[in-house]
Design an enzyme around this catalytic site. Structure first.
Site, PDB file in Angstrom:
ATOM      1  N   SER A   1       0.824  -1.221   0.000  1.00 18.66           N
ATOM      2  CA  SER A   1       0.000   0.000   0.000  1.00 18.66           C
ATOM      3  C   SER A   1       0.852   1.263   0.000  1.00 18.66           C
ATOM      4  O   SER A   1       1.930   1.306   0.597  1.00 18.66           O
ATOM      5  CB  SER A   1      -0.901   0.048   1.239  1.00 18.66           C
ATOM      6  OG  SER A   1      -1.672  -1.108   1.323  1.00 18.66           O
TER       7      SER A   1
ATOM      8  N   SER B   1       2.593  -3.252   8.158  1.00 20.01           N
ATOM      9  CA  SER B   1       2.592  -3.908   9.470  1.00 20.01           C
ATOM     10  C   SER B   1       3.971  -4.504   9.742  1.00 20.01           C
ATOM     11  O   SER B   1       4.580  -5.107   8.847  1.00 20.01           O
ATOM     12  CB  SER B   1       1.543  -5.028   9.504  1.00 20.01           C
ATOM     13  OG  SER B   1       0.281  -4.504   9.228  1.00 20.01           O
TER      14      SER B   1
ATOM     15  N   GLU C   1      -4.837 -14.273   2.465  1.00 24.40           N
ATOM     16  CA  GLU C   1      -5.022 -13.648   3.781  1.00 24.40           C
ATOM     17  C   GLU C   1      -6.307 -14.045   4.510  1.00 24.40           C
ATOM     18  O   GLU C   1      -6.401 -13.917   5.708  1.00 24.40           O
ATOM     19  CB  GLU C   1      -5.011 -12.115   3.634  1.00 24.40           C
ATOM     20  CG  GLU C   1      -3.629 -11.535   3.569  1.00 24.40           C
ATOM     21  CD  GLU C   1      -3.627 -10.044   3.876  1.00 24.40           C
ATOM     22  OE1 GLU C   1      -3.629  -9.265   2.919  1.00 24.40           O
ATOM     23  OE2 GLU C   1      -3.653  -9.683   5.059  1.00 24.40           O
TER      24      GLU C   1
ATOM     25  N   GLU D   1     -16.043  -3.020   1.340  1.00 23.85           N
ATOM     26  CA  GLU D   1     -16.630  -2.677   0.029  1.00 23.85           C
ATOM     27  C   GLU D   1     -15.953  -3.500  -1.076  1.00 23.85           C
ATOM     28  O   GLU D   1     -16.617  -3.997  -1.985  1.00 23.85           O
ATOM     29  CB  GLU D   1     -16.466  -1.179  -0.269  1.00 23.85           C
ATOM     30  CG  GLU D   1     -17.349  -0.254   0.580  1.00 23.85           C
ATOM     31  CD  GLU D   1     -16.848  -0.100   2.013  1.00 23.85           C
ATOM     32  OE1 GLU D   1     -15.662  -0.368   2.276  1.00 23.85           O
ATOM     33  OE2 GLU D   1     -17.661   0.282   2.884  1.00 23.85           O
TER      34      GLU D   1
HETATM   35  C1  LIG Z   1      -4.429  -2.880  10.494  1.00 24.32           C
HETATM   36  C2  LIG Z   1      -3.966  -2.709   9.059  1.00 24.32           C
HETATM   37  C3  LIG Z   1      -2.797  -3.336   8.647  1.00 24.32           C
HETATM   38  C4  LIG Z   1      -2.357  -3.158   7.327  1.00 24.32           C
HETATM   39  N1  LIG Z   1      -1.179  -3.770   6.960  1.00 24.32           N
HETATM   40  C5  LIG Z   1      -0.706  -3.570   5.704  1.00 24.32           C
HETATM   41  C6  LIG Z   1       0.567  -4.125   5.322  1.00 24.32           C
HETATM   42  O1  LIG Z   1       1.238  -4.808   6.093  1.00 24.32           O
HETATM   43  N2  LIG Z   1       1.021  -3.882   4.082  1.00 24.32           N
HETATM   44  C7  LIG Z   1       0.315  -3.147   3.175  1.00 24.32           C
HETATM   45  O2  LIG Z   1       0.785  -2.998   2.053  1.00 24.32           O
HETATM   46  N3  LIG Z   1      -0.887  -2.582   3.508  1.00 24.32           N
HETATM   47  C8  LIG Z   1      -1.400  -2.781   4.761  1.00 24.32           C
HETATM   48  N4  LIG Z   1      -2.612  -2.208   5.124  1.00 24.32           N
HETATM   49  C9  LIG Z   1      -3.276  -1.310   4.177  1.00 24.32           C
HETATM   50  C10 LIG Z   1      -4.573  -1.858   3.598  1.00 24.32           C
HETATM   51  O3  LIG Z   1      -4.309  -2.869   2.654  1.00 24.32           O
HETATM   52  C11 LIG Z   1      -5.309  -0.664   2.973  1.00 24.32           C
HETATM   53  O4  LIG Z   1      -5.639   0.216   4.034  1.00 24.32           O
HETATM   54  C12 LIG Z   1      -6.572  -1.087   2.257  1.00 24.32           C
HETATM   55  O5  LIG Z   1      -6.262  -1.825   1.115  1.00 24.32           O
HETATM   56  C13 LIG Z   1      -7.449   0.127   1.879  1.00 24.32           C
HETATM   57  O6  LIG Z   1      -6.703   1.073   1.196  1.00 24.32           O
HETATM   58  P1  LIG Z   1      -6.723   2.620   1.654  1.00 24.32           P
HETATM   59  O7  LIG Z   1      -6.447   2.665   3.121  1.00 24.32           O
HETATM   60  O8  LIG Z   1      -5.797   3.349   0.736  1.00 24.32           O
HETATM   61  O9  LIG Z   1      -8.207   3.093   1.419  1.00 24.32           O
HETATM   62  P2  LIG Z   1      -8.864   3.525   0.033  1.00 24.32           P
HETATM   63  O10 LIG Z   1      -8.537   2.522  -1.012  1.00 24.32           O
HETATM   64  O11 LIG Z   1      -8.499   4.949  -0.245  1.00 24.32           O
HETATM   65  O12 LIG Z   1     -10.400   3.418   0.364  1.00 24.32           O
HETATM   66  C14 LIG Z   1     -11.130   4.458   1.019  1.00 24.32           C
HETATM   67  C15 LIG Z   1     -12.598   4.052   1.070  1.00 24.32           C
HETATM   68  O13 LIG Z   1     -13.127   3.937  -0.261  1.00 24.32           O
HETATM   69  C16 LIG Z   1     -13.714   2.659  -0.470  1.00 24.32           C
HETATM   70  N5  LIG Z   1     -13.458   2.180  -1.841  1.00 24.32           N
HETATM   71  C17 LIG Z   1     -12.279   2.228  -2.512  1.00 24.32           C
HETATM   72  N6  LIG Z   1     -12.410   1.679  -3.741  1.00 24.32           N
HETATM   73  C18 LIG Z   1     -13.698   1.245  -3.833  1.00 24.32           C
HETATM   74  C19 LIG Z   1     -14.462   0.594  -4.863  1.00 24.32           C
HETATM   75  N7  LIG Z   1     -13.899   0.236  -6.033  1.00 24.32           N
HETATM   76  N8  LIG Z   1     -15.757   0.307  -4.611  1.00 24.32           N
HETATM   77  C20 LIG Z   1     -16.334   0.651  -3.435  1.00 24.32           C
HETATM   78  N9  LIG Z   1     -15.681   1.296  -2.439  1.00 24.32           N
HETATM   79  C21 LIG Z   1     -14.380   1.579  -2.627  1.00 24.32           C
HETATM   80  C22 LIG Z   1     -12.997   1.751   0.525  1.00 24.32           C
HETATM   81  O14 LIG Z   1     -13.799   0.623   0.823  1.00 24.32           O
HETATM   82  C23 LIG Z   1     -12.813   2.683   1.725  1.00 24.32           C
HETATM   83  O15 LIG Z   1     -13.991   2.741   2.484  1.00 24.32           O
HETATM   84  C24 LIG Z   1      -3.096  -2.365   6.420  1.00 24.32           C
HETATM   85  C25 LIG Z   1      -4.278  -1.756   6.846  1.00 24.32           C
HETATM   86  C26 LIG Z   1      -4.719  -1.904   8.152  1.00 24.32           C
HETATM   87  C27 LIG Z   1      -5.982  -1.213   8.585  1.00 24.32           C
END
Ligand SMILES: Cc1cc2nc3c(=O)[nH]c(=O)nc-3n(C[C@H](O)[C@H](O)[C@H](O)COP(=O)(O)OP(=O)(O)OC[C@H]3O[C@@H](n4cnc5c(N)ncnc54)[C@H](O)[C@@H]3O)c2cc1C
Length: 371
Positions: A127, A159, A240, A356
């Site tokens: 990410s 993480s 996962e 989502e």
């Molecule tokens: C506890 C935790 C541990 C994590 N660990 C890791 C890790 O080790 N390595 C790593 O790489 N990442 C990690 N992540 C990141 C995680 O994979 C991302 O937070 C996740 O994929 C969402 O991306 P974003 O935070 O950029 O949100 P966004 O993608 O910006 O999403 C924002 C909102 O928009 C909605 N949304 C986005 N696209 C769509 C769509 N096409 N249709 C409908 N709704 C949509 C989402 O559901 C969300 O509500 C971790 C996250 C958490 C919370």
């Protein structure tokens, strides 16, 4: 459940009851905090010596070629015993299978035994600030220069990065959206890497920002071929969700804790009883669905496991909300594991693909609905 599986469950349960746990070991879930890494490594080594680490891996790499069902039994029994299933999710569940599939012989020899024995902690560098759900838009770059790969960019929410020995990195080597992505193995102590822990609501720092500035990786850091990064991503993310349904055992425990606390405080009226029953039904349905899925699905990365990821994370979140509504401020002070579950439940609706995104996967790939 066949006799063979019942026997395996009994064997695991007896081992967990008899084994002496390392001092300081707690059930930290899928990712250790810094203080958990020492006891977590020792614990992983004990699991490995007993044959319970990396069970899904092929026998030639030290695994047991275990069925999804056997892996799920281990996940459920460790949840019941309130111990972690392994050092962390990333090495054994995500990176190991990816190296077995995409790595060359030298990479397999170098990385797999240390993951299996809990020696190396891995993190997942996917990410970015502008690329989460839409991971293919990531912008961290890798360029080939004088026999090295040079990496520049930023990752976020990584993480365990602060304690990790290695990371699985996806970076951009070309302009094409998917074919321009490539996977690399990163030694997390390489010059040019800065890890900045992110502080969470509960004071812990399980995830981090990772800055990569002119990081030079050797030629053999390349995993698979140039342009194969998206295949590595899809293979990784699918793994996962398997263990998440196994959390039903812990959920029953959390619900019982809330019910007992409500009874002790004289709050257990008909309305609350009905709500407790509804939550109990949802957890029971989750467990039955999980049991059915693991008995018919042979592929841990099946899209069908999205339903377990979706439902288990949302029940966890709702259990936390329910505890707060039923007990008020007391929910925050009387039971540390419950508070942890409330917070983790919300995080789980985001990590590994948000709710989502899981609904999109289920709609398109399982139910065959239009995009
Ligand atoms: C506890 C935790 C541990 C994590 N660990 C890791 C890790 O080790 N390595 C790593 O790489 N990442 C990690 N992540 C990141 C995680 O994979 C991302 O937070 C996740 O994929 C969402 O991306 P974003 O935070 O950029 O949100 P966004 O993608 O910006 O999403 C924002 C909102 O928009 C909605 N949304 C986005 N696209 C769509 C769509 N096409 N249709 C409908 N709704 C949509 C989402 O559901 C969300 O509500 C971790 C996250 C958490 C919370």
């Amino acid at each position: 459940m066949t006799d063979q599986y019942a026997e395996f469950r009994r064997e695991v349960r007896e081992w967990l009851a008899a084994v002496e746990r390392p001092i300081g070991l707690r059930d930290y879930g899928g990712t250790p905090e810094s203080d958990d890494v020492g006891p977590g490594r020792l614990w992983h080594r004990m699991l490995a010596d007993a044959g319970y680490a990396c069970m899904a891996w092929p026998v030639e790499h030290g695994g047991r070629n275990s069925s999804v069902y056997e892996q799920a039994i281990l996940a459920e029994e460790t949840a019941r015993a309130e111990v972690p299933r392994q050092l962390n999710i990333v090495g054994p569940d995500l990176v190991g299978p990816v190296i077995i599939r995409f790595g060359n012989q030298d990479q397999k020899r170098r990385y797999l035994p240390a993951i299996r024995e809990g020696e190396h902690l891995w993190c997942q560098l996917f990410s970015e600030p502008e690329a989460g759900s839409d991971l293919a838009s990531l912008r961290t770059r890798a360029r080939h220069e004088a026999g090295s790969w040079v990496i520049d960019g930023q990752k976020v929410w990584t993480s365990a990065a602060a304690d990790a020995d290695y990371g699985l990195l996806i970076a951009r080597t070309g302009e094409e959206r998917y074919a321009g992505l490539t996977a690399f193995v990163v030694d997390m102590r390489s010059p040019g890497i800065t890890v900045r822990p992110l502080r969470q609501l509960d004071g812990a720092s399980k995830f981090n920002e990772v800055f990569l500035s002119d990081v030079r990786l050797p030629e053999d850091a390349l995993l698979g071929t140039v342009g194969q990064g998206w295949s590595v991503v899809t293979a990784t993310l699918g793994q996962e969700r398997l263990s998440l349904g196994a959390q039903a055992v812990g959920m029953f425990e959390a619900l019982r804790t809330v019910a007992n606390a409500a009874r002790d405080r004289g709050l257990l009226d008909d309305a609350l009883r009905e709500e407790i029953t509804q939550q109990w039904c949802r957890i029971t349905l989750l467990r039955e669905t999980w049991l059915r899925a693991v008995s018919v699905e042979t592929e841990p990365s099946s899209s069908a496991f999205s339903v377990l990821k979706l439902v288990s994370s949302e029940i966890y979140r709702d259990l936390g909300d329910f505890a707060t509504a039923a007990l008020g401020m007391d929910a925050l002070i009387f039971d540390e594991p419950l508070v942890q579950r409330m917070l983790v439940g919300r995080a789980q609706t985001i990590l590994g693909g948000t709710s989502e995104i899981q609904r999109n996967i289920l709609a398109e790939r399982v139910l065959g609905l239009p995009r």
